[in-house]
Design an enzyme around this catalytic site. Structure first.
Site, short mmCIF file in Angstrom:
data_model
loop_
_atom_site.label_atom_id
_atom_site.label_comp_id
_atom_site.label_asym_id
_atom_site.label_seq_id
_atom_site.Cartn_x
_atom_site.Cartn_y
_atom_site.Cartn_z
N ARG A 1 0.82 -1.22 0.00
CA ARG A 1 0.00 0.00 0.00
C ARG A 1 0.86 1.27 0.00
O ARG A 1 0.40 2.32 -0.46
CB ARG A 1 -0.94 0.00 1.20
N LYS B 1 -13.29 -9.24 8.38
CA LYS B 1 -14.24 -8.12 8.57
C LYS B 1 -15.63 -8.57 8.11
O LYS B 1 -16.18 -8.07 7.13
CB LYS B 1 -13.76 -6.90 7.78
N GLY C 1 -6.19 -5.25 1.69
CA GLY C 1 -4.87 -5.05 2.30
C GLY C 1 -4.24 -6.38 2.64
O GLY C 1 -3.11 -6.68 2.24
N GLY D 1 -12.68 -3.93 1.34
CA GLY D 1 -14.05 -3.44 1.50
C GLY D 1 -14.38 -2.43 0.41
O GLY D 1 -15.48 -2.43 -0.14
#
Ligand SMILES: Nc1ncnc2c1ncn2[C@@H]1O[C@H](COP(=O)(O)OP(=O)(O)OP(=O)(O)O)[C@@H](O)[C@H]1O
Ligand SMILES: O=C(O)[C@H](O)COP(=O)(O)O
Length: 403
Positions: A37, A202, A360, A384
């Site tokens: 990232r 998540k 990620g 997401g």
């Protein structure tokens, strides 16, 4: 959406440019285990710095509770950004206020600073519009121009993502432009069979996405922490596995709808279980047991898909013309629970079609498990964010840049 190229052609010498990046990288203490990232935002930061801007890079890292927490400091990310740029990067130990202001005031043209974790401030993630706007005002005081390039966070209605661009002239950076360009291909005219693999931790964030995907994908493969809510909804016991109890009725409805619509919803047939979450620091052997998906012992949790499921998922990916994969199949950070994620990554490499990995940790998994990034069609920095984009949702961070 105005792009950074327009900003550069207008001239940025001496301007203070706020770059909202997503430097939310996996850390082992203060060691970055995957810098993907950070590398992804370098083209934007470098272009601005080379053009003489005073670049302020901002990001969140992890989910601190609105107050400073050294475990979530961006200092290691700032140091890595400096290495990647081959230039000194200043670091402000606060996000706003005196420390940030003096760091920014000390920036010469063409130099870069990183400010501390945006989420050390309650205003960043507040649901209260006024509180968020007040924090955005403090951020706006640091800069003249805003560049949005934190694709991984564009689905968050947060101060630095949504409110700040409204207060400054705003542009999209190179990463956002690339990500949106690729993901658009998966929404416009997708080649079939279109297979989506979902996992990760998540769960509450990502379960809702399935609602939309049921109308788009031909096959959905469910793994990771996500799987246990499905197995429970099927009537199986899941022991102490990750579970989103309040979503069980919704998941039951997804399973019925999948059947009605002819969408293949594929669940694990076996899983690796243990009574303890593994030690990710020492990586001490975890000695998991393989059990059938309907035989998870009450005192154990599922931490990876099992060998039969690996084969099953590979076969379901073998003819895919398009694949989107978000979320590791297991706790891949520990070698005893990495095989499921490895098998799915390998199946994507072998699939004949266009493959996208999003997220990620998913992107980090692919790289840390030794796969060649070029073997995939696209590795997105957003998990997401890319899922919500594919869902067709308006993403706050993109809408704000379009305004
Ligand atoms: N069965 C499981 N139980 C608990 N955690 C799991 C399980 N399977 C995978 N995980 C964890 O999921 C985490 C990654 O999930 P996450 O949803 O954050 O994916 P991601 O690719 O990073 O997407 P995003 O970019 O949205 O964060 C990993 O740290 C992994 O250890
Ligand atoms: O890891 C991600 O998906 C992004 O950095 C967003 O992080 P968040 O889910 O904590 O908002």
């Amino acid at each position: 959406m105005k792009t950074i190229d327009e900003l550069l052609s207008e001239g940025v010498t001496g301007k203070r440019v706020f770059v909202r990046a997503d430097l939310n990288v996996p850390l082992d203490g203060t060691t970055i285990t995957d810098d993907g990232r950070i590398r992804a935002v370098v083209p934007t930061v470098k272009a601005l710095a080379d053009a003489g801007a005073r670049v302020i890079v901002a990001s969140h890292l992890g989910r601190p509770k609105g107050a400073p927490d050294p475990a979530f400091s961006l200092a290691p990310a700032a140091a890595r950004l400096g290495e990647l740029l081959g230039a000194e990067v200043a670091f402000a130990e606060d996000t706003v206020g005196t420390a940030a202001e003096s760091t920014v005031a000390g920036l010469a043209d063409g130099r870069v600073a990183v400010i501390e974790n945006l989420r050390f401030n309650a205003g960043e993630t507040s649901k209260d519009d006024a509180e968020r706007a007040a924090f955005a005002d403090q951020l706006a005081a640091l800069a003249d121009v805003y560049v949005g390039d934190g694709f991984g966070a564009v689905h968050r209605k947060h101060a630095s993502v949504y409110d700040l661009p409204k207060k400054l002239p705003h542009y999209a950076g190179y990463l956002i432009a690339t990500e949106v360009g690729v993901l658009k291909k998966l929404t416009d005219d997708v080649r079939r069979p279109y297979v989506v693999a979902l996992g990760g931790a998540k769960v509450s964030d990502k379960l809702a996405v399935i609602d939309q995907l049921l109308g788009k994908a031909d096959r959905l493969l469910i793994g990771g922490g996500m799987a246990y809510t499905f197995l429970k909804a099927k009537g199986y016991e899941v022991g102490i596995s990750l579970l989103q109890e309040d979503q069980i009725p919704a998941v039951e409805e997804y399973m019925e709808r999948a059947e009605k619509n002819g969408v293949e919803l594929v669940l694990p047939v076996d899983v690796l279980v243990s009574s303890e979450f593994p030690d990710l620091k020492t990586k001490a052997p975890a000695h998991p047991t393989t059990v059938a998906a309907d035989a998870i012992p009450a005192d154990q949790e599922g931490l990876d898909i099992g060998p039969e499921t690996r084969k099953l998922y590979a076969s379901k990916l073998a003819d895919a013309a398009t694949v989107f994969w978000n979320g590791p199949m297991g706790v891949f950070e520990h070698p005893d629970y990495a095989e499921g994620t490895k098998a799915v990554a390998q199946a994507l490499v072998d699939a004949p079609g266009f493959t996208v990995v999003g997220g990620g940790d998913s992107a980090a998994a692919v790289r840390t498990l030794g796969f060649d990034e070029n073997a995939f069609g696209h590795i997105s920095t957003g998990g997401g964010a890319s899922l919500e984009y594919l869902e067709g949702k308006t993403l706050p961070g993109l809408a704000a840049l379009e305004d």
